[in-house]
Design an enzyme around this catalytic site. Structure first.
Site, PDB file in Angstrom:
ATOM      1  N   HIS A   1       0.834  -1.209   0.000  1.00 11.45           N
ATOM      2  CA  HIS A   1       0.000   0.000   0.000  1.00 11.45           C
ATOM      3  C   HIS A   1       0.862   1.251   0.000  1.00 11.45           C
ATOM      4  O   HIS A   1       0.690   2.139  -0.849  1.00 11.45           O
ATOM      5  CB  HIS A   1      -0.911  -0.027   1.223  1.00 11.45           C
ATOM      6  CG  HIS A   1      -1.794   1.169   1.372  1.00 11.45           C
ATOM      7  ND1 HIS A   1      -3.140   1.142   1.127  1.00 11.45           N
ATOM      8  CD2 HIS A   1      -1.525   2.453   1.764  1.00 11.45           C
ATOM      9  CE1 HIS A   1      -3.661   2.333   1.344  1.00 11.45           C
ATOM     10  NE2 HIS A   1      -2.697   3.155   1.740  1.00 11.45           N
ATOM     11  N   GLU A   2       1.777   1.328   0.944  1.00 10.37           N
ATOM     12  CA  GLU A   2       2.601   2.534   1.049  1.00 10.37           C
ATOM     13  C   GLU A   2       3.509   2.687  -0.168  1.00 10.37           C
ATOM     14  O   GLU A   2       3.794   3.811  -0.610  1.00 10.37           O
ATOM     15  CB  GLU A   2       3.416   2.523   2.349  1.00 10.37           C
ATOM     16  CG  GLU A   2       2.578   2.503   3.619  1.00 10.37           C
ATOM     17  CD  GLU A   2       1.543   3.620   3.693  1.00 10.37           C
ATOM     18  OE1 GLU A   2       1.763   4.681   3.065  1.00 10.37           O
ATOM     19  OE2 GLU A   2       0.521   3.437   4.368  1.00 10.37           O
TER      20      GLU A   2
ATOM     21  N   HIS B   1       1.658   4.493  -2.906  1.00 10.63           N
ATOM     22  CA  HIS B   1       1.739   5.946  -2.733  1.00 10.63           C
ATOM     23  C   HIS B   1       3.094   6.464  -3.229  1.00 10.63           C
ATOM     24  O   HIS B   1       3.180   7.493  -3.905  1.00 10.63           O
ATOM     25  CB  HIS B   1       1.602   6.319  -1.252  1.00 10.63           C
ATOM     26  CG  HIS B   1       0.208   6.325  -0.738  1.00 10.63           C
ATOM     27  ND1 HIS B   1      -0.832   6.975  -1.367  1.00 10.63           N
ATOM     28  CD2 HIS B   1      -0.328   5.783   0.400  1.00 10.63           C
ATOM     29  CE1 HIS B   1      -1.946   6.832  -0.668  1.00 10.63           C
ATOM     30  NE2 HIS B   1      -1.668   6.114   0.407  1.00 10.63           N
TER      31      HIS B   1
ATOM     32  N   HIS C   1       3.383   6.735  -6.909  1.00  8.95           N
ATOM     33  CA  HIS C   1       2.619   7.890  -7.381  1.00  8.95           C
ATOM     34  C   HIS C   1       3.489   9.146  -7.328  1.00  8.95           C
ATOM     35  O   HIS C   1       3.409  10.010  -8.217  1.00  8.95           O
ATOM     36  CB  HIS C   1       1.373   8.048  -6.512  1.00  8.95           C
ATOM     37  CG  HIS C   1       0.286   8.871  -7.122  1.00  8.95           C
ATOM     38  ND1 HIS C   1      -0.838   9.234  -6.422  1.00  8.95           N
ATOM     39  CD2 HIS C   1       0.129   9.419  -8.354  1.00  8.95           C
ATOM     40  CE1 HIS C   1      -1.641   9.947  -7.199  1.00  8.95           C
ATOM     41  NE2 HIS C   1      -1.064  10.086  -8.380  1.00  8.95           N
TER      42      HIS C   1
END
Length: 686
Positions: A475-476, A479, A482
């Site tokens: 998940h991290e 980010h 991105h």
């Protein structure tokens, strides 16, 4: 405006931060210098002649005016989040009001606003196109939303409000951290630890030794310490002791957040009123995908209604199971019993024990597998720097560079910091330290970080993660991609600087690969034998994926609804003698019924109270983005989990575009249509 080199580590223009030179006494001179420079740059824009204004002298100059301050302050706030100390906290808090006041003053500067509007209304503005036009539109909207058109008196009050909000939300955050760190439990009788996994006992023993104790087992409120007790400890009194301590965080002096919650809600309500909005949610959500509090609340309540029957079934099933196992009448469970009996029920229904997966999820292997996955899917290569090649803020921190697999171009670099420490805030997060940009003739790299509070290594054994912790890593890193893959020429529109109900799409979509056999085989290997997860264990894991998924979804609904109600109808809750009692009653249908009732997370809900805005009125974003990511992943499922063309399409439409266009436009570019809610419900088994 060029970033100037400086001996002060917070102002140094070198790409890699010189963390070893960072000292609390460096904070004030760095921020004061950056503030003086930024004020001067703003003054130049605000006092230039109205004749001959250009895009470069207005909007682009404003874009660059605060870059050095933003970078310096970002370094300070990050350092404080991972290496808190009394001296650093004092230095940070001494500068916080000045920084907050400065940023609040920018859109409230009448002469600056006058020049931005004047250029926007000029003939020359009509020639501004592409990403520069997007910067103009977003800047103008930011200024209006921040109160640029308010009369002088209201502008002054709004600036004061912003500064006060920054200070009280910082205090709320400090109280959560300090209350968490202030509590520990030393167990001397090993019999009380019956049922605990061996790794949890070893970690507790190591924690006790690290605290200077020659005997006993030490437990804290950090998640890797607390969670195994709540799930596996047979001693109900032990589970109760940890649960009572956890829910008391932020409720007792000297770390009581009760009054701060009321103060924060009051300030936010006043801010909304000053801006002519009926409530704070309308201020926050006006330009997000949901577009307003009513639509966000309707979305959350719709999810709750769809999950209600399955949620009731989950609750009834668990109550009957415990009754059958204990030969007691069917009744509500105690809140400290929920995780314990849910795990026993899962083992019975699915012959699946989450702990059986830990040996296959050594952190090093998980990270290596993640890097291989993103190489295959998104065409990027991650290389770790040798120890000592880059300065870090703690010996556990690692430093990496990220390159394009085809061109070899460096796209960015990042730090990782995965384990809990007393001086480090809880949870998991990604942040950016430097934002690069793509221009016509060059690209400057990005610098970011990922942090967590994952299960640490014990003795000679590596850190062995739960599957949920593996999802957190993925998940991290979503980010982080991105941020690192941003290809926009304007830094403030690059990377994760997007609407908050869109920002979770790149992170949450990465979690999907953690459930796919083909992806797991890249990294899920037994840390001693190297064997992959056995078929039977993988099948049990997959079958148990949606075990009590309605309960999990309803918890998310309860948190999002608590947030939205407080920020759409704050007057109602501020009028209550006790906000906790009032808000709990409002979200009661979405809470697991227990005896005794469990309090809400009001005094420890950092997402919505540890920042002037943060996730306030925006916690629904996790479920909003879950709709997006579940739907978007159907394309990968259809075209291939490692399909480079599909990955390239996602990279080009989503990961590289930042805020270059409205988020729904970017989503449609990837999927060819708007999102379908059904994929999210189907994935959840609802």
């Amino acid at each position: 405006m060029q970033a100037l080199s400086s001996p002060n580590p917070f102002l140094d223009s070198v790409f890699e931060v010189r963390w070893q030179r960072c000292r609390p006494e460096c904070v004030e001179p760095a921020i004061v210098e950056a503030l003086v420079e930024a004020r001067g740059e703003i003054e130049k824009i605000a006092t230039q002649p109205l004749e001959g204004l250009s895009f470069e002298s207005t909007f682009l100059a404003l874009e660059k005016a605060t870059e050095r301050l933003g970078t310096a302050w970002g370094l300070v706030t990050h350092w404080q989040s991972v290496a808190d100390s009394p001296a650093l906290r004092q230095a940070h808090n001494a500068m916080l009001p000045q920084v907050s006041a400065f940023y609040s003053s920018i859109p409230l500067n009448p002469e600056l606003w006058r020049r931005l509007k004047a250029f926007n209304e000029s003939a020359a503005a009509g020639e501004v196109q592409g990403i520069e036009r997007r910067l103009m539109e977003e800047t103008l909207a930011d200024f209006v939303q921040a109160g640029a058109d308010l009369p002088d008196e209201k502008r002054a009050r709004l600036a004061a409000l912003q500064s006060e909000l920054a200070q009280v939300t910082q205090k709320y955050s400090e109280n959560v951290l300090d209350a968490t760190n202030a509590w520990e439990l030393i167990v001397e009788d090993e019999a009380r630890l019956a049922g605990l996994p061996e790794h949890a006992k070893e970690a507790a023993r190591q924690s006790a030794a690290g605290a200077g104790r020659s005997t006993g087992w030490r437990f804290t409120l950090h998640q890797p310490s607390q969670e195994p007790v709540m799930v596996y400890a047979q001693d109900e009194s032990l589970r109760r002791e940890l649960w009572e301590a956890a829910v008391a965080v932020g409720t007792r002096e000297p770390h009581d957040n009760t009054a701060l919650v009321r103060q924060i809600l009051t300030l936010r309500a006043e801010k909304a009123a000053l801006l002519g909005k009926p409530n704070f949610a309308e201020v926050v959500l006006e330009r997000r995908m949901a577009q307003g509090g009513a639509r966000a609340l309707a979305f959350v309540e719709d999810l709750g209604a769809r999950a209600a029957a399955a949620f009731a079934q989950d609750t009834s099933e668990l109550e009957k199971f415990k009754a059958a196992q204990t030969s007691e009448p069917v009744a509500k469970l105690a809140p400290w019993d929920l995780a314990f009996w849910a795990e026993k029920l899962r083992q019975k229904k699915h012959a699946f024990d989450e702990e059986a997966l830990r040996p296959y999820f050594a952190l090093g292997s998980v990270v290596e597998g993640l890097f291989e996955l993103v190489r295959r899917v998104f065409g990027v290569v991650v290389k770790e720097r040798a120890a000592g090649a880059a300065e870090v803020w703690h010996p556990e921190v690692r430093f990496y560079d990220l390159f394009d697999a085809d061109s070899g171009e460096q796209l960015g670099s990042f730090y990782s910091d995965w384990h809990p420490r007393d001086a480090k805030r809880g949870g998991a997060w990604m942040n950016y330290l430097r934002t690069g940009a793509r221009s016509a003739d060059m690209r400057t790299p990005h610098l970011g970080l990922i942090c967590g509070n994952l299960t640490p290594p014990v003795g000679e054994r590596p850190a062995l993660l739960t599957h949920r912790e593996v999802e957190t890593v993925f998940h991290e890193f979503g980010h982080l991609l991105h941020h690192l893959l941003g290809e926009i020429a304007v830094k403030s529109l690059n990377g994760v600087n997007v609407a908050w109900d869109f920002v979770e799409l790149p992170s949450q979509i990465m979690e999907n690969w953690c459930w796919e056999r083909e992806a797991l085989d890249l990294f899920a290997r037994h840390y001693e034998t190297g064997e992959r997860i056995p078929d039977a264990l993988f099948e049990a894991m997959s079958a148990a994926r949606n075990f009590r998924s309605a309960t999990f979804l309803m918890r998310q609904v309860s948190l999002a609804k608590l947030d939205l109600l407080l920020h759409t109808d704050s007057a109602r809750y501020l009028a209550a003698s006790d906000i906790e009692t009032a808000i709990r009653a409002a979200i009661a249908p979405h809470l697991v019924p227990t005896e005794p009732s469990a309090p809400t997370v009001l005094t420890r809900f950092g997402h919505i109270f540890s920042d002037p805005v943060g996730y306030a009125a925006g916690y629904y974003s996790y479920q909003w983005a879950a709709v997006l990511d579940a739907d978007a992943f159907t394309r990968f499922k259809r075209e291939g989990l490692f399909n480079r063309q599909t990955g390239r399409a996602f990279r080009e439409a989503i990961l590289s575009r930042g805020n270059a266009a409205p988020p729904m436009e970017l989503y449609r570019e990837f999927m060819g249509r708007e999102p379908d809610l059904q994929a999210h419900l189907a994935r959840s088994g609802i």
